[in-house]
Write an enzyme that holds these catalytic residues in place. Structure first.
Site, PDB file in Angstrom:
ATOM      1  N   CYS A   1       0.754  -1.074   0.058  1.00  0.00           N
ATOM      2  CA  CYS A   1      -0.033  -0.079  -0.040  1.00  0.00           C
ATOM      3  C   CYS A   1       0.882   1.234  -0.011  1.00  0.00           C
ATOM      4  O   CYS A   1       1.313   1.665  -0.930  1.00  0.00           O
ATOM      5  CB  CYS A   1      -0.924  -0.096   1.175  1.00  0.00           C
TER       6      CYS A   1
ATOM      7  N   HIS B   1      -3.915  -4.959   0.682  1.00  0.00           N
ATOM      8  CA  HIS B   1      -3.233  -5.184   1.799  1.00  0.00           C
ATOM      9  C   HIS B   1      -3.388  -6.625   2.096  1.00  0.00           C
ATOM     10  O   HIS B   1      -4.335  -7.274   2.709  1.00  0.00           O
ATOM     11  CB  HIS B   1      -4.142  -4.380   2.903  1.00  0.00           C
TER      12      HIS B   1
ATOM     13  N   GLU C   1      -2.094  -8.574   4.141  1.00  0.00           N
ATOM     14  CA  GLU C   1      -2.157  -8.868   5.509  1.00  0.00           C
ATOM     15  C   GLU C   1      -3.439  -8.958   6.302  1.00  0.00           C
ATOM     16  O   GLU C   1      -3.425  -9.211   7.298  1.00  0.00           O
ATOM     17  CB  GLU C   1      -0.931  -7.967   6.255  1.00  0.00           C
TER      18      GLU C   1
END
Length: 226
Positions: free
Chosen positions: A117, A204, A206
């Site tokens: 990001c 993202h 994660e």
């Protein structure tokens, strides 16, 4: 084989509202990153090391095997010749400088880098590219498709396309020399950039459900191979 040591950057915030201690702690600062980064590194077989912004970047890279540049606020537009507007989020020029130095040290020593990001935006700016200051149509769109470039690391990890999340309001505009576009959104926005040993994504991973996400497996495997 020992788990590779993966440096993970974070952000510095005022402690107010982030602790359960006495009010006197409100005046302090907290270094943090979202737990998904560390969880994915661990699940992929690595050992995450949180890196505060006031250490020597070269020393960090010397003692670690790979680097994760995490999400956060906007990169300072002054770094690519632009002027902030009312929609520019809180700038962190110190973090910009620190992470650019980390990136340079990692590249010099051949350490693999995963940039997420804000990370993809920082890499592009550090290498001489520019950003879109605001993308209303992309801001906080939870899910969308990206098309991946055949032969890229991202295509090897995901196939020809992937469903990703979107939590950004800026994005890559002019791509820096030396970086290859390897993912695009349906409207053409750059969502992935790569160079040798460097994978950058606008989404993202994660925060997605499956842990570890393929990008983290790639990073830990590359760290072991290095």
């Amino acid at each position: 084989m020992e788990a590779p040591l993966i440096a993970v950057t974070g952000r510095r915030r005022a402690a107010a509202g982030l602790h359960s201690g006495p009010p006197a702690l409100d005046a302090l600062e907290i270094d943090a990153y979202f737990t998904g980064y560390g969880a994915n590194v661990v699940a992929a077989g690595g050992l995450p090391l949180h890196v505060p912004g006031d250490v020597d970047p070269a020393a960090v890279v010397e003692r670690t095997d790979a680097l994760v540049l995490t999400g956060g606020n906007d990169v300072d537009p002054a770094r690519y010749g632009a002027v902030p507007d009312a929609r520019t989020s809180s700038l962190e020029p110190g973090r910009d400088a620190f992470e650019i130095a980390l990136l340079a040290a990692a590249r010099e020593r051949g350490r693999p880098v995963l940039a997420i990001c804000r990370g993809i935006q920082l890499v592009n700016v550090a290498w001489g590219g520019t950003l879109h200051l605001h993308l209303e149509e992309h801001a906080h769109t939870r899910r969308h498709e990206v098309t991946l470039t055949p032969g890229s690391v991202l295509a090897a990890l995901h196939g020809p396309s992937a469903t990703v999340n979107s939590l950004h309001h800026q994005g890559v505009d002019r791509v820096a020399d030396g970086l290859t576009v390897t993912a695009r959104a349906p409207d053409g926005l750059v969502e992935g950039l790569e160079a040798d040993g460097l994978v950058c994504v606008q989404w993202h991973p994660e925060q997605l459900e499956d842990v570890p996400q393929p990008e983290f497996r790639w990073l830990v495997d590359a760290a072991r191979a290095g």
